[in-house]
Design a protein around this motif. Structure first.
Motif, PDB file in Angstrom:
ATOM      1  N   GLN A   4      59.508  80.867  70.644  1.00 51.43           N
ATOM      2  CA  GLN A   4      58.215  81.192  71.258  1.00 51.43           C
ATOM      3  C   GLN A   4      57.056  80.931  70.297  1.00 51.43           C
ATOM      4  O   GLN A   4      56.020  80.409  70.691  1.00 51.43           O
ATOM      5  N   GLN A   5      57.235  81.260  69.029  1.00 54.55           N
ATOM      6  CA  GLN A   5      56.200  80.973  68.025  1.00 54.55           C
ATOM      7  C   GLN A   5      56.000  79.463  67.882  1.00 54.55           C
ATOM      8  O   GLN A   5      54.870  78.991  67.745  1.00 54.55           O
ATOM      9  N   MET A   6      57.091  78.739  67.898  1.00 54.63           N
ATOM     10  CA  MET A   6      57.020  77.279  67.815  1.00 54.63           C
ATOM     11  C   MET A   6      56.230  76.732  68.999  1.00 54.63           C
ATOM     12  O   MET A   6      55.328  75.896  68.829  1.00 54.63           O
ATOM     13  N   ILE A   7      56.550  77.206  70.189  1.00 58.15           N
ATOM     14  CA  ILE A   7      55.864  76.745  71.394  1.00 58.15           C
ATOM     15  C   ILE A   7      54.371  77.048  71.303  1.00 58.15           C
ATOM     16  O   ILE A   7      53.540  76.173  71.587  1.00 58.15           O
ATOM     17  N   GLU A   8      54.025  78.248  70.897  1.00 59.93           N
ATOM     18  CA  GLU A   8      52.611  78.617  70.792  1.00 59.93           C
ATOM     19  C   GLU A   8      51.888  77.753  69.763  1.00 59.93           C
ATOM     20  O   GLU A   8      50.761  77.314  69.990  1.00 59.93           O
ATOM     21  N   SER A   9      52.542  77.487  68.649  1.00 61.46           N
ATOM     22  CA  SER A   9      51.939  76.649  67.610  1.00 61.46           C
ATOM     23  C   SER A   9      51.717  75.222  68.114  1.00 61.46           C
ATOM     24  O   SER A   9      50.642  74.644  67.930  1.00 61.46           O
ATOM     25  N   ILE A  10      52.727  74.657  68.758  1.00 63.14           N
ATOM     26  CA  ILE A  10      52.622  73.284  69.259  1.00 63.14           C
ATOM     27  C   ILE A  10      51.592  73.206  70.379  1.00 63.14           C
ATOM     28  O   ILE A  10      50.751  72.303  70.394  1.00 63.14           O
ATOM     29  N   ARG A  11      51.640  74.152  71.282  1.00 68.89           N
ATOM     30  CA  ARG A  11      50.705  74.155  72.414  1.00 68.89           C
ATOM     31  C   ARG A  11      49.250  74.229  71.936  1.00 68.89           C
ATOM     32  O   ARG A  11      48.366  73.593  72.525  1.00 68.89           O
ATOM     33  N   SER A  12      49.006  74.971  70.881  1.00 71.12           N
ATOM     34  CA  SER A  12      47.624  75.128  70.389  1.00 71.12           C
ATOM     35  C   SER A  12      47.060  73.829  69.814  1.00 71.12           C
ATOM     36  O   SER A  12      45.852  73.703  69.651  1.00 71.12           O
ATOM     37  N   GLY A  13      47.938  72.856  69.525  1.00 68.66           N
ATOM     38  CA  GLY A  13      47.491  71.602  68.933  1.00 68.66           C
ATOM     39  C   GLY A  13      47.269  70.483  69.927  1.00 68.66           C
ATOM     40  O   GLY A  13      47.151  69.314  69.520  1.00 68.66           O
ATOM     41  N   MET A  14      47.209  70.818  71.213  1.00 71.01           N
ATOM     42  CA  MET A  14      47.030  69.764  72.214  1.00 71.01           C
ATOM     43  C   MET A  14      46.237  70.293  73.400  1.00 71.01           C
ATOM     44  O   MET A  14      46.198  71.499  73.638  1.00 71.01           O
ATOM     45  N   ASP A  51      55.862  65.691  71.333  1.00 73.52           N
ATOM     46  CA  ASP A  51      54.456  65.259  71.225  1.00 73.52           C
ATOM     47  C   ASP A  51      53.622  66.136  70.304  1.00 73.52           C
ATOM     48  O   ASP A  51      52.399  66.140  70.391  1.00 73.52           O
ATOM     49  N   LEU A  52      54.263  66.843  69.396  1.00 71.43           N
ATOM     50  CA  LEU A  52      53.512  67.797  68.580  1.00 71.43           C
ATOM     51  C   LEU A  52      52.415  67.143  67.748  1.00 71.43           C
ATOM     52  O   LEU A  52      51.398  67.771  67.461  1.00 71.43           O
ATOM     53  N   ALA A  53      52.578  65.879  67.383  1.00 71.93           N
ATOM     54  CA  ALA A  53      51.559  65.189  66.573  1.00 71.93           C
ATOM     55  C   ALA A  53      50.693  64.242  67.402  1.00 71.93           C
ATOM     56  O   ALA A  53      49.851  63.529  66.850  1.00 71.93           O
ATOM     57  N   LYS A  54      50.846  64.236  68.706  1.00 72.56           N
ATOM     58  CA  LYS A  54      50.175  63.266  69.588  1.00 72.56           C
ATOM     59  C   LYS A  54      48.654  63.278  69.431  1.00 72.56           C
ATOM     60  O   LYS A  54      48.018  62.232  69.499  1.00 72.56           O
ATOM     61  N   TYR A  55      48.070  64.441  69.239  1.00 75.37           N
ATOM     62  CA  TYR A  55      46.607  64.532  69.165  1.00 75.37           C
ATOM     63  C   TYR A  55      46.093  64.720  67.745  1.00 75.37           C
ATOM     64  O   TYR A  55      44.943  65.087  67.547  1.00 75.37           O
ATOM     65  N   TRP A  56      46.926  64.440  66.795  1.00 78.09           N
ATOM     66  CA  TRP A  56      46.474  64.473  65.406  1.00 78.09           C
ATOM     67  C   TRP A  56      45.601  63.247  65.139  1.00 78.09           C
ATOM     68  O   TRP A  56      45.805  62.183  65.738  1.00 78.09           O
ATOM     69  N   PRO A  57      44.663  63.368  64.208  1.00 74.59           N
ATOM     70  CA  PRO A  57      43.931  62.163  63.770  1.00 74.59           C
ATOM     71  C   PRO A  57      44.920  61.162  63.164  1.00 74.59           C
ATOM     72  O   PRO A  57      45.926  61.557  62.570  1.00 74.59           O
ATOM     73  N   VAL A  58      44.630  59.874  63.315  1.00 77.10           N
ATOM     74  CA  VAL A  58      45.569  58.858  62.838  1.00 77.10           C
ATOM     75  C   VAL A  58      45.825  58.969  61.340  1.00 77.10           C
ATOM     76  O   VAL A  58      46.941  58.709  60.891  1.00 77.10           O
ATOM     77  N   ASP A  59      44.828  59.372  60.580  1.00 76.37           N
ATOM     78  CA  ASP A  59      45.058  59.481  59.139  1.00 76.37           C
ATOM     79  C   ASP A  59      46.059  60.591  58.823  1.00 76.37           C
ATOM     80  O   ASP A  59      46.850  60.471  57.883  1.00 76.37           O
TER      81      ASP A  59
END
Length: 186
Positions: A4-14, A51-59
């Motif tokens: 659940q913590q993992m899901i919340e962390s990943i969800r907050s990044g997209m 998709d955890l890194a999908k919305y990260w900046p390319v750098d």
């Protein structure tokens, strides 16, 4: 970190729209895993992470890929591919995932590869055909996925390759290798 913590962390990044996609991939991956004999728990975990890194900046994606050092060649291809290896690395580094089968399913969910495992195929296809996807041919891929995982995945790769050819884009070699392998080794 629990699930659940993992899901919340990943969800907050997209964005919410992307999280809806992830939820579609999760449910589809579980169905496909059960249908074709893959581990549904591993399929669920890989789908949560894919998709955890999908919305990260390319750098930031590039930094993760360079830090891992495993697949630097991908940096000379379309940046749309980068979130997969970056996500696999971060899954291990930040979320403590050690199951190589899960990590590889995250790493290859956009490109495929020759010699795909059953879990690789399930996660890749789930990402391609989850209920929120709407593009010409997706219903045919869903229909194939009722009985033939490899045929559905081949159709997905064919669709992707056609799209890239029509747009005049470079095709990542692993995608061609994945498609060809599915034909050579049915």
């Amino acid at each position: 970190m629990d699930k659940q913590q993992m899901i919340e962390s990943i969800r907050s990044g997209m964005p919410e729209r992307r999280w809806q996609h992830v939820q579609g991939v999760i449910s589809t991956a579980i169905v496909l895993a059960k249908r074709f004999g893959a581990d549904p728990d591993k399929a669920e975990l890989a789908a949560i992470l894919h998709d955890l890194a999908k919305y990260w900046p390319v750098d930031r994606m590039e930094e993760a890929i360079r830090e891992e050092g495993a697949d630097l060649g991908i940096l000379s291809y379309d940046k749309e591919l980068w979130h997969a290896p970056a996500g696999a690395y971060i899954s291990r580094r930040d979320y403590g995932v050690t199951d190589i089968e899960v990590l590889d399913s995250v790493r290859y969910h956009t490109s495929g590869r020759a010699g795909m495992t059953l879990l690789d195929k399930v996660v890749c296809l789930a990402d391609y055909m989850e209920p929120g996807r709407d593009f010409p041919g997706v219903d045919g891929i869903r229909e194939l996925a009722e009985t033939d995982l490899d045929a559905a995945l081949r159709a997905g790769f064919d669709s992707t390759i056609r799209f890239l050819l029509e747009k005049g884009k470079v095709i990542y070699p692993l995608t061609l290798a994945a498609r060809n392998d599915l034909i050579r080794n049915p």
